[in-house]
Design a protein around this motif. Structure first.
Motif, PDB file in Angstrom:
ATOM      1  N   LYS A  40       0.825  -1.200   0.000  1.00 39.08           N
ATOM      2  CA  LYS A  40       0.000   0.000   0.000  1.00 39.08           C
ATOM      3  C   LYS A  40       0.864   1.257   0.000  1.00 39.08           C
ATOM      4  O   LYS A  40       1.749   1.417   0.840  1.00 39.08           O
ATOM      5  N   THR A  42      -0.851   4.545  -0.998  1.00 38.58           N
ATOM      6  CA  THR A  42      -1.883   5.476  -0.525  1.00 38.58           C
ATOM      7  C   THR A  42      -3.183   4.681  -0.403  1.00 38.58           C
ATOM      8  O   THR A  42      -3.195   3.474  -0.614  1.00 38.58           O
ATOM      9  N   ASP A  43      -4.278   5.365  -0.096  1.00 45.50           N
ATOM     10  CA  ASP A  43      -5.560   4.667  -0.018  1.00 45.50           C
ATOM     11  C   ASP A  43      -5.973   4.091  -1.371  1.00 45.50           C
ATOM     12  O   ASP A  43      -6.741   3.124  -1.431  1.00 45.50           O
ATOM     13  N   LYS A  44      -5.473   4.679  -2.463  1.00 47.39           N
ATOM     14  CA  LYS A  44      -5.847   4.237  -3.807  1.00 47.39           C
ATOM     15  C   LYS A  44      -4.739   3.456  -4.520  1.00 47.39           C
ATOM     16  O   LYS A  44      -5.005   2.541  -5.292  1.00 47.39           O
ATOM     17  N   LYS A  77     -13.484  -0.975  -3.010  1.00 48.61           N
ATOM     18  CA  LYS A  77     -12.988  -2.031  -2.144  1.00 48.61           C
ATOM     19  C   LYS A  77     -13.064  -3.400  -2.821  1.00 48.61           C
ATOM     20  O   LYS A  77     -12.351  -4.333  -2.445  1.00 48.61           O
ATOM     21  N   ASP A 264       2.798  -1.999   4.315  1.00 47.13           N
ATOM     22  CA  ASP A 264       2.022  -0.758   4.258  1.00 47.13           C
ATOM     23  C   ASP A 264       2.977   0.433   4.291  1.00 47.13           C
ATOM     24  O   ASP A 264       3.449   0.841   5.350  1.00 47.13           O
ATOM     25  N   SER A 266       2.121   3.412   3.251  1.00 45.92           N
ATOM     26  CA  SER A 266       1.360   4.656   3.374  1.00 45.92           C
ATOM     27  C   SER A 266       1.648   5.354   4.703  1.00 45.92           C
ATOM     28  O   SER A 266       1.652   6.581   4.785  1.00 45.92           O
ATOM     29  N   LYS A 270       2.927   9.222   5.166  1.00 48.58           N
ATOM     30  CA  LYS A 270       2.198  10.158   6.008  1.00 48.58           C
ATOM     31  C   LYS A 270       3.114  10.808   7.042  1.00 48.58           C
ATOM     32  O   LYS A 270       3.036  12.010   7.304  1.00 48.58           O
TER      33      LYS A 270
END
Length: 275
Positions: A40, A42-44, A77, A264, A266, A270
């Motif tokens: 991952k 980002t969220d997308k 999702k 992850d 992401s 951040k």
């Protein structure tokens, strides 16, 4: 959605029975070990990494190495689209290698491949989880017409200057998979689960070889989910292949060990932004 799942189950069972009854020329045993990760960003967005180590004759002889990289984009999702590049190096193996003159029976050739896919996570039914994967491949394959040269005796070269070194082909793949937790009612951490999948490959486009059908892979395995990002699977895959010459066929009994480990990234991005 349930009708689509039932249709896929019908296709899965039909193809499994069909290929189990075929009596091909070459009946072989292989071993595949591979790692996959969908990391991952980002969220997308996500990064796909994969390495496959394939051996012939019960791990004793080289068969193939494959590296696959790509970018994932989560539309929802339930739906993910991806695209990327693969590098594959294939060795002469099995009964086909035995037909090659001894001088060249250690040859190898490589393939460059672009690919695009989308994965659909279907609505699960009780503890049964279903997904479908559609993949397109654009393949640049080093020709296998001549077995080596004086300067590179272990590689194949193309002997038709008008067509060049690479032969371009296209292929479509469809996989339907079901996963079932066994030791718990839901797929949670520290859970033993069962996996069954079937994937069919077909050739299409201008340079279709002697056959449109390429291969079918039937896969059955047991897996252990450590966390949502880490699991290992050990299972059996029956791979039936029709070679591009339209004559040779293979029925490969394959022990498959697969590790999935997702990272992850992401959280790292951040924290960097905050600093």
């Amino acid at each position: 959605m349930k009708k689509l799942v039932y249709f896929n189950l019908f296709v899965f069972l039909t193809s499994s029975m069909l290929f189990a009854q075929i009596n091909p020329k070459a009946d072989q045993s292989n071993g595949w070990i591979f790692y996959t990760g969908n990391h991952k960003l980002t969220d997308k967005w996500g990064l796909h990494t994969e390495y496959q180590f394939r051996r012939n004759d019960e791990f004793s002889k080289p068969m193939q190495h494959q590296i696959r990289l790509g970018l994932d984009y989560n539309l929802t999702k339930q739906l993910t689209v991806s695209a990327g590049w693969s590098y594959i190096e294939t060795f002469a193996y099995g009964d086909f290698a035995d037909e090659i003159p001894a001088k060249y029976n250690n040859y190898k050739f490589n393939e460059q491949r672009a690919w695009e896919q989308f994965i659909i996570k279907h609505e699960h039914i009780n503890r049964f989880h279903f997904d479908s994967r559609f993949r397109l491949e654009q393949r640049w394959i080093a020709s296998v017409k001549n077995f080596g040269t004086d300067t590179a005796p272990n590689y194949l070269r193309y002997d038709d200057p008008s067509e060049g070194y690479w032969k371009y082909r296209q292929r479509a793949r469809y996989r339907f998979r079901v996963q079932v937790p066994l030791t718990k009612s839901e797929m949670k951490d520290n859970t033993l689960f069962f996996v069954a999948a079937d994937e069919i490959f077909v050739n299409f486009g201008k340079n279709v070889p002697a056959n449109i059908f390429d291969q079918n892979r039937l896969y059955l395995a047991l897996g252990w989910r450590f966390t949502k990002d880490t699991n290992i699977q050990v299972g059996y895959m029956n791979q039936f292949i029709e070679k591009s010459d339209g004559v040779h066929k293979e029925n490969n009994h394959t022990l498959q060990v697969a590790l999935t480990y997702n990272i992850d990234f992401s959280k790292l991005f951040k924290s960097t932004k905050k600093e």
